[in-house]
Design an enzyme around this catalytic site. Sequence first.
Site, PDB file in Angstrom:
ATOM      1  CE  LYS A 191      -1.609   3.050   2.793  1.00  0.00           C
ATOM      2  NZ  LYS A 191      -1.720   4.228   1.921  1.00  0.00           N
ATOM      3  CD  GLU A 247      13.741   2.788   9.755  1.00  0.00           C
ATOM      4  OE1 GLU A 247      14.007   3.900  10.273  1.00  0.00           O
ATOM      5  OE2 GLU A 247      14.391   1.757  10.001  1.00  0.00           O
ATOM      6  CB  CYS A 307      12.502  10.556   8.159  1.00  0.00           C
ATOM      7  SG  CYS A 307      12.870   9.315   6.966  1.00  0.00           S
ATOM      8  CD  GLU A 335       9.579  13.967  11.090  1.00  0.00           C
ATOM      9  OE1 GLU A 335       8.577  13.289  11.344  1.00  0.00           O
ATOM     10  OE2 GLU A 335      10.584  13.520  10.507  1.00  0.00           O
TER      11      GLU A 335
HETATM   12  C1  UN1 Z   1      14.143   9.670   4.271  1.00  0.00           C
HETATM   13  O1  UN1 Z   1      14.777  10.626   4.684  1.00  0.00           O
HETATM   14  O2  UN1 Z   1      12.915   9.672   4.351  1.00  0.00           O
HETATM   15  O3  UN1 Z   1      19.353   9.300   3.453  1.00  0.00           O
HETATM   16  C2  UN1 Z   1      14.829   8.535   3.633  1.00  0.00           C
HETATM   17  C3  UN1 Z   1      18.831   9.664   2.425  1.00  0.00           C
HETATM   18  C4  UN1 Z   1      17.970   8.792   1.556  1.00  0.00           C
HETATM   19  C5  UN1 Z   1      16.911   8.090   2.304  1.00  0.00           C
HETATM   20  C6  UN1 Z   1      16.181   8.994   3.217  1.00  0.00           C
HETATM   21  N1  UN1 Z   1      18.788   7.962   0.760  1.00  0.00           N
HETATM   22  O4  UN1 Z   1      18.995  10.751   2.010  1.00  0.00           O
END
Ligand code: UN1
Length: 496
Positions: free
Chosen positions: A175, A250, A284, A386
Amino acid sequence: MAEKFQNFINGEWCDASNGATFENRNPANWSDLIGTFPKSTVEDVDRAITAAQNAFNSWRLMPAPARGEILRRVGEIMVQKKEFLAREMTREMGKVLKETRGDVQEGIDTAFYAAGETRRLFGHNTPSELPNKYNLSMRQPLGVCGIITPWNFPMAIPTWKIFPALACGNTVVFKPASDTPRTATELVKILQEAGIPKGVVNLVHGGGSVVGNAMVDDPRVAAISFTGSSLVGKTINERAAKYLKRVSLELGGKNALIVMNDADLDLALEAVIWGAFGTTGQRCTATSRVILQSGIHDKFLKMLVDAANSLKLGNGLDESVDVGPCVSEAQRNSVHEYTLIGLNEDKAKLECGGEPAKGGELDLGWFYKPTIFSGVKPGMRIEQEEIFGPVLSVIQAETLEEAIHILNDTVYGLSSSIFTKDVNSAMVAIRDIQAGIVYINSATIGAEAHMPFGGVKETGNGHREGGWTVYDFFSEWKTIYIDFSGQLQKAQIDNY
Ligand code: UN1
């Protein structure tokens, strides 16, 4: 005429059982309707899980390297389609082409890594404590895995989950975020083209509260892998606990980057701008706090504000653009809420941005000016929560110890960074920072596909994606004892 997209269940493209749909629009130009997608029901999820369950037995019995062969073909098709996929992704969620190409590349890397890993699903053998007896252990697949993914890395994150799940012999119900159903559809089409057997991968579009919850609540789904907000992650974990379901989460981050007095300031500047405003801050791993040592504070702040003010906003398909839009109006509103919160926090000073970006083509989408607050103190809401947008908090610290303390003092712990030329400071940071990822002299973003990815504290629940570690999540250990002594040998008893 908007294109009409479908679910993929048991090897067939199909509409939602009740025919309902939702729209997918371009955040840089809201009048650009990309297509309509099925607004799926619990019944659709049920069919997808049944298909995945029925496909499981033959998929798990296929030799792992044969599964890897399909994943290798997936990677090859992605290489051929890289530019097309990047453009569709930019149109769908807004980040600039350079970044969407990187997102697709991360999927390609993950495909080839997973293909190779199917020849390396190592177990451990160890001597038995008894004679004429072998002790072996091997990985077994879990069964049907539910994959729930966000919109900010619409290709990379689904591949981080789906490819290792498949490599281990699991089947999948997928999904994707309802802001990025198009990229997800392209990924599933590629899996189909590469020859994935029917029912092994099923795609069900729709909202989390219906489709996501139905996956979590179905006891036939053995595991859920979710990337998204901490709030939703906690709800998933609570619901799944009822079935003792394996869950990989995550979640959020409030990542900080420390700049020490001895740092290469030009390099640090590039890293902060890339980390804070790349993907419009919607990562994130975004740099949402920068902690400046006092000696360089004023100088670096000025460099930062000048650089942020010179970023070019616009449609990410234009190669000269630095920063695209927020993914939706709701996301932009929520970012602006945080500006208002920042303005009300004692002593925080708005240095630049702080409002939607307007004028010309910017009026067509959900653009927000790169925003910097200085004078931010530990504990302020803009320092703790955040934001998931282009808002950076600047905090001052006197010493390395104080900087690390501020960096650690949040509920999250995903990514982090320090700029220094002093090897001792770097080593202390590596040791004392509480985060899943520590960068030395680099941005907080830029994870590589073959390394563990994830965080501590409320960023997750202890699992890691990426690299070899995600294979632990998608497999279960089976321990095998083979006794060829011809006697009933009793461990712990006959040998002592
Ligand atoms: C995310 O920040 O949601 O570290 C994932 C990074 C990516 C993955 C990030 N390759 O910049």
